[in-house]
Design a protein around this motif. Sequence first.
Motif, PDB file in Angstrom:
ATOM      1  N   LYS A 108      72.678  15.143  66.927  1.00 33.70           N
ATOM      2  CA  LYS A 108      72.197  15.125  65.538  1.00 33.70           C
ATOM      3  C   LYS A 108      72.187  13.710  64.983  1.00 33.70           C
ATOM      4  O   LYS A 108      71.242  13.302  64.304  1.00 33.70           O
ATOM      5  N   ILE A 109      73.254  12.966  65.284  1.00 41.49           N
ATOM      6  CA  ILE A 109      73.326  11.574  64.827  1.00 41.49           C
ATOM      7  C   ILE A 109      72.167  10.766  65.389  1.00 41.49           C
ATOM      8  O   ILE A 109      71.605   9.888  64.706  1.00 41.49           O
ATOM      9  N   ARG A 110      71.766  11.084  66.609  1.00 42.36           N
ATOM     10  CA  ARG A 110      70.660  10.365  67.252  1.00 42.36           C
ATOM     11  C   ARG A 110      69.296  10.957  66.886  1.00 42.36           C
ATOM     12  O   ARG A 110      68.271  10.525  67.400  1.00 42.36           O
ATOM     13  N   ARG A 111      69.297  11.950  66.042  1.00 41.41           N
ATOM     14  CA  ARG A 111      68.068  12.573  65.520  1.00 41.41           C
ATOM     15  C   ARG A 111      67.193  13.146  66.635  1.00 41.41           C
ATOM     16  O   ARG A 111      65.954  13.032  66.613  1.00 41.41           O
ATOM     17  N   GLU A 116      65.293  20.261  71.505  1.00 44.26           N
ATOM     18  CA  GLU A 116      65.952  19.503  72.571  1.00 44.26           C
ATOM     19  C   GLU A 116      67.466  19.575  72.438  1.00 44.26           C
ATOM     20  O   GLU A 116      68.188  19.631  73.441  1.00 44.26           O
ATOM     21  N   GLN A 117      67.950  19.578  71.182  1.00 42.67           N
ATOM     22  CA  GLN A 117      69.393  19.729  70.961  1.00 42.67           C
ATOM     23  C   GLN A 117      69.911  21.005  71.631  1.00 42.67           C
ATOM     24  O   GLN A 117      70.887  20.971  72.379  1.00 42.67           O
ATOM     25  N   ARG A 119      68.547  22.878  73.938  1.00 42.24           N
ATOM     26  CA  ARG A 119      68.404  22.873  75.388  1.00 42.24           C
ATOM     27  C   ARG A 119      69.526  22.080  76.044  1.00 42.24           C
ATOM     28  O   ARG A 119      70.153  22.546  77.008  1.00 42.24           O
ATOM     29  N   ARG A 120      69.797  20.899  75.521  1.00 39.84           N
ATOM     30  CA  ARG A 120      70.793  20.031  76.140  1.00 39.84           C
ATOM     31  C   ARG A 120      72.212  20.560  75.945  1.00 39.84           C
ATOM     32  O   ARG A 120      73.051  20.490  76.859  1.00 39.84           O
ATOM     33  N   VAL A 121      72.502  21.103  74.777  1.00 40.69           N
ATOM     34  CA  VAL A 121      73.841  21.637  74.536  1.00 40.69           C
ATOM     35  C   VAL A 121      74.103  22.844  75.425  1.00 40.69           C
ATOM     36  O   VAL A 121      75.163  22.950  76.060  1.00 40.69           O
ATOM     37  N   GLU A 122      73.153  23.769  75.493  1.00 39.53           N
ATOM     38  CA  GLU A 122      73.349  24.957  76.322  1.00 39.53           C
ATOM     39  C   GLU A 122      73.488  24.586  77.794  1.00 39.53           C
ATOM     40  O   GLU A 122      74.309  25.161  78.516  1.00 39.53           O
ATOM     41  N   VAL A 156      76.794  15.097  76.667  1.00 44.42           N
ATOM     42  CA  VAL A 156      75.512  15.630  76.225  1.00 44.42           C
ATOM     43  C   VAL A 156      74.564  14.533  75.727  1.00 44.42           C
ATOM     44  O   VAL A 156      73.337  14.692  75.766  1.00 44.42           O
ATOM     45  N   VAL A 157      75.124  13.408  75.300  1.00 44.42           N
ATOM     46  CA  VAL A 157      74.274  12.300  74.820  1.00 44.42           C
ATOM     47  C   VAL A 157      73.792  11.437  75.982  1.00 44.42           C
ATOM     48  O   VAL A 157      73.133  10.416  75.769  1.00 44.42           O
TER      49      VAL A 157
END
Length: 357
Positions: A108-111, A116-117, A119-122, A156-157
Amino acid sequence: MALIEIRNLTKNFASKANAAAVNDLSLTIEENQFVTLLGPSGCGKTTTLRMLAGYITPDQGTISVKGRVISSSGGVVLPEDRGMGMVFQNYAVWPHKTVYENVVFGLKIRRVSATEQRRRVESMLELTGLGGFGERYPSQLSGGQQQRVALARSLVVEPAILMLDEPLSNLDAKLREKMRAELKQLQRRTGITFVYVTHDQAEALALSDRIAVMNSGILQQYGSPLDVYDRPSNRIVADFMGLINFISCRVTARTASDVTLDVSGTKIMLPSSTDLPIGSKVDLAVRPEDVAIQLSGQGLPGVIADVTFLGNMCEYVVTLEDGQSIRVQTHPRDLFPTGKEVFLKIANERGSIFTSA
């Protein structure tokens, strides 16, 4: 090009009475490696990690990543601008946020877009064994699961480098062992460079591609786990890396490839390129598992003074004729009674020679 180049890094703290927390440290870390900074409390390993993270400014020296200087006495690139992740000893997960909210925070900080958030978190939750835990709060998780949340949030980042500051120290022994295996597999799967801090030798040996052994702010040895355990560069490393015997003896002869030692009146020959003069008093450093007990034959004569059954091994204390005690580890079925006269043989002629302390 190496991923991380640390050159002549030095940091002093006023409270240390002018003693350097880190003293002239130089280290090269290649890409996709698991590197551990290992040493006792106060050796400078966490200070080094915090300088790498950008939380502490060095007094001298530089840290470069892919040729770009990110830390020097003149200033540091901010931690958030380094493309690195950090896992702290206390996990530092937010108790009021769910697992999903903890992990998604950096995206979220990286907007990053909402799609995509998710997808990447899951994907990261599955990778770290947290699939199906996204709606739980940290208070509903075990210590090992909270550790995975901290890992997932950092990974995740997609950092190029992940730093871990004694992340397993708060876990019980069995969970530590399980998380050790998971960390190693995770590093292999992601290909991210891990820089790991611990005081636990077993942890370092099990996890690392390379180990940097530190003491009193000074790098003592940097090499593979086998190198630092089997071929310690000095007495400090030999003593720190697990159990070891220091056997007092004297050099009686030497050639270019081997040395003859007098131990308690018995001559033993070992491969060594030492240039210590004949007559020198030295200490032979030998691991307990590299000493064999024999009932007859050549070797160091002694008497079994004590035996401890440890499940996967038996540990003996053997007293030599000059009163020195040597610890020996054998297969648990190789049983010898206390008081038994035996002969000790250095297995495979392994051992390191250091000048007497």
